[in-house]
Design a protein around this motif. Sequence first.
Motif, PDB file in Angstrom:
ATOM      1  N   ILE A  40     -37.764  35.374 -21.109  1.00  0.00           N
ATOM      2  CA  ILE A  40     -36.564  35.611 -21.918  1.00  0.00           C
ATOM      3  C   ILE A  40     -35.382  35.977 -21.027  1.00  0.00           C
ATOM      4  O   ILE A  40     -34.268  35.485 -21.217  1.00  0.00           O
ATOM      5  CB  ILE A  40     -36.816  36.707 -22.971  1.00  0.00           C
ATOM      6  CG1 ILE A  40     -37.842  36.234 -24.003  1.00  0.00           C
ATOM      7  CG2 ILE A  40     -35.519  37.108 -23.673  1.00  0.00           C
ATOM      8  CD1 ILE A  40     -38.335  37.316 -24.938  1.00  0.00           C
ATOM      9  N   THR A  41     -35.631  36.807 -20.031  1.00  0.00           N
ATOM     10  CA  THR A  41     -34.571  37.231 -19.117  1.00  0.00           C
ATOM     11  C   THR A  41     -33.999  36.044 -18.347  1.00  0.00           C
ATOM     12  O   THR A  41     -32.770  35.886 -18.253  1.00  0.00           O
ATOM     13  CB  THR A  41     -35.105  38.287 -18.134  1.00  0.00           C
ATOM     14  OG1 THR A  41     -35.604  39.396 -18.880  1.00  0.00           O
ATOM     15  CG2 THR A  41     -34.041  38.764 -17.187  1.00  0.00           C
ATOM     16  N   LEU A  83     -36.911  29.642 -24.920  1.00  0.00           N
ATOM     17  CA  LEU A  83     -36.450  30.927 -25.423  1.00  0.00           C
ATOM     18  C   LEU A  83     -37.014  31.196 -26.812  1.00  0.00           C
ATOM     19  O   LEU A  83     -37.489  32.295 -27.093  1.00  0.00           O
ATOM     20  CB  LEU A  83     -34.924  30.977 -25.431  1.00  0.00           C
ATOM     21  CG  LEU A  83     -34.264  32.290 -25.829  1.00  0.00           C
ATOM     22  CD1 LEU A  83     -34.720  33.415 -24.914  1.00  0.00           C
ATOM     23  CD2 LEU A  83     -32.758  32.150 -25.779  1.00  0.00           C
ATOM     24  N   ARG A  84     -36.977  30.198 -27.657  1.00  0.00           N
ATOM     25  CA  ARG A  84     -37.522  30.342 -29.018  1.00  0.00           C
ATOM     26  C   ARG A  84     -39.012  30.685 -28.966  1.00  0.00           C
ATOM     27  O   ARG A  84     -39.482  31.582 -29.667  1.00  0.00           O
ATOM     28  CB  ARG A  84     -37.274  29.049 -29.801  1.00  0.00           C
ATOM     29  CG  ARG A  84     -37.708  29.113 -31.242  1.00  0.00           C
ATOM     30  CD  ARG A  84     -37.480  27.806 -31.986  1.00  0.00           C
ATOM     31  NE  ARG A  84     -38.172  26.698 -31.332  1.00  0.00           N
ATOM     32  CZ  ARG A  84     -37.568  25.640 -30.806  1.00  0.00           C
ATOM     33  NH1 ARG A  84     -36.254  25.527 -30.834  1.00  0.00           N
ATOM     34  NH2 ARG A  84     -38.263  24.688 -30.218  1.00  0.00           N
ATOM     35  N   ALA A  88     -40.975  34.257 -30.078  1.00  0.00           N
ATOM     36  CA  ALA A  88     -42.138  34.288 -30.973  1.00  0.00           C
ATOM     37  C   ALA A  88     -43.303  35.023 -30.306  1.00  0.00           C
ATOM     38  O   ALA A  88     -43.980  35.841 -30.936  1.00  0.00           O
ATOM     39  CB  ALA A  88     -42.552  32.871 -31.358  1.00  0.00           C
ATOM     40  N   ARG A  89     -43.518  34.762 -29.011  1.00  0.00           N
ATOM     41  CA  ARG A  89     -44.583  35.443 -28.277  1.00  0.00           C
ATOM     42  C   ARG A  89     -44.293  36.934 -28.177  1.00  0.00           C
ATOM     43  O   ARG A  89     -45.191  37.766 -28.294  1.00  0.00           O
ATOM     44  CB  ARG A  89     -44.705  34.819 -26.882  1.00  0.00           C
ATOM     45  CG  ARG A  89     -45.991  35.133 -26.202  1.00  0.00           C
ATOM     46  CD  ARG A  89     -46.240  34.359 -24.909  1.00  0.00           C
ATOM     47  NE  ARG A  89     -45.654  33.043 -24.863  1.00  0.00           N
ATOM     48  CZ  ARG A  89     -44.673  32.687 -24.013  1.00  0.00           C
ATOM     49  NH1 ARG A  89     -44.190  33.551 -23.154  1.00  0.00           N
ATOM     50  NH2 ARG A  89     -44.196  31.466 -24.006  1.00  0.00           N
ATOM     51  N   LEU A 109     -27.393  35.328 -31.002  1.00  0.00           N
ATOM     52  CA  LEU A 109     -27.119  34.263 -30.038  1.00  0.00           C
ATOM     53  C   LEU A 109     -27.334  32.896 -30.671  1.00  0.00           C
ATOM     54  O   LEU A 109     -26.513  31.988 -30.516  1.00  0.00           O
ATOM     55  CB  LEU A 109     -28.013  34.420 -28.813  1.00  0.00           C
ATOM     56  CG  LEU A 109     -28.028  33.262 -27.813  1.00  0.00           C
ATOM     57  CD1 LEU A 109     -26.657  33.076 -27.187  1.00  0.00           C
ATOM     58  CD2 LEU A 109     -29.086  33.488 -26.759  1.00  0.00           C
ATOM     59  N   ASN A 110     -28.426  32.751 -31.391  1.00  0.00           N
ATOM     60  CA  ASN A 110     -28.740  31.463 -32.012  1.00  0.00           C
ATOM     61  C   ASN A 110     -27.672  31.063 -33.025  1.00  0.00           C
ATOM     62  O   ASN A 110     -27.254  29.902 -33.062  1.00  0.00           O
ATOM     63  CB  ASN A 110     -30.118  31.522 -32.671  1.00  0.00           C
ATOM     64  CG  ASN A 110     -30.627  30.155 -33.038  1.00  0.00           C
ATOM     65  OD1 ASN A 110     -30.467  29.206 -32.279  1.00  0.00           O
ATOM     66  ND2 ASN A 110     -31.237  30.048 -34.194  1.00  0.00           N
TER      67      ASN A 110
END
Length: 172
Positions: A40-41, A83-84, A88-89, A109-110
């Motif tokens: 994610i980072t 990223l999506r 979820a993870r 952001l989305n």
Amino acid sequence: MNLLPLIIAFLGAAFGAYFAVLKSRAERLWLERYETLSSITLSANTLVHFHEANQTETMGVTVATATEMQQLRGAVTKTAPELRDSIARLQLLFPAHDAQRVVQAYQDLNSAMVDLYNRTEEDYITEHFSDIAKQSKALLESTINLGQKRLFLAGFRFFGMRRNDPPPPTPL
């Protein structure tokens, strides 16, 4: 009488195996959490860089070469699904109250990205790229904060330390 040492040895081995399995599970969970936060980072950082470059380009200032921008476009195309999936993870690996800020930052952001990419290219203005860059930075900050909070404390528990224990000495 001869069976007592055998029973004690068997129980000791069973307890040792049980605690080794527990530690292995905790280590695996810690590693998965770390990899998710790292993903994610890195994705958020790519989005920040790309949209800041686009923002300055709409103002008439070129900060990246055409080749760099093409590479960034390719990276952003790969980053969105990654990223999506990572979000979820993250929701699977962290408690809801811990992941809430990161998930909210991702949703903001989305929605900013959907707003921008549903426009024609002529409607792109500096503020739209700036908004996405800000939302990406917010996602980056909330992810880093979650990582520092959860992984740091998990590392203390993982290595058998308590919160007030001094850190172990670093090798020279």
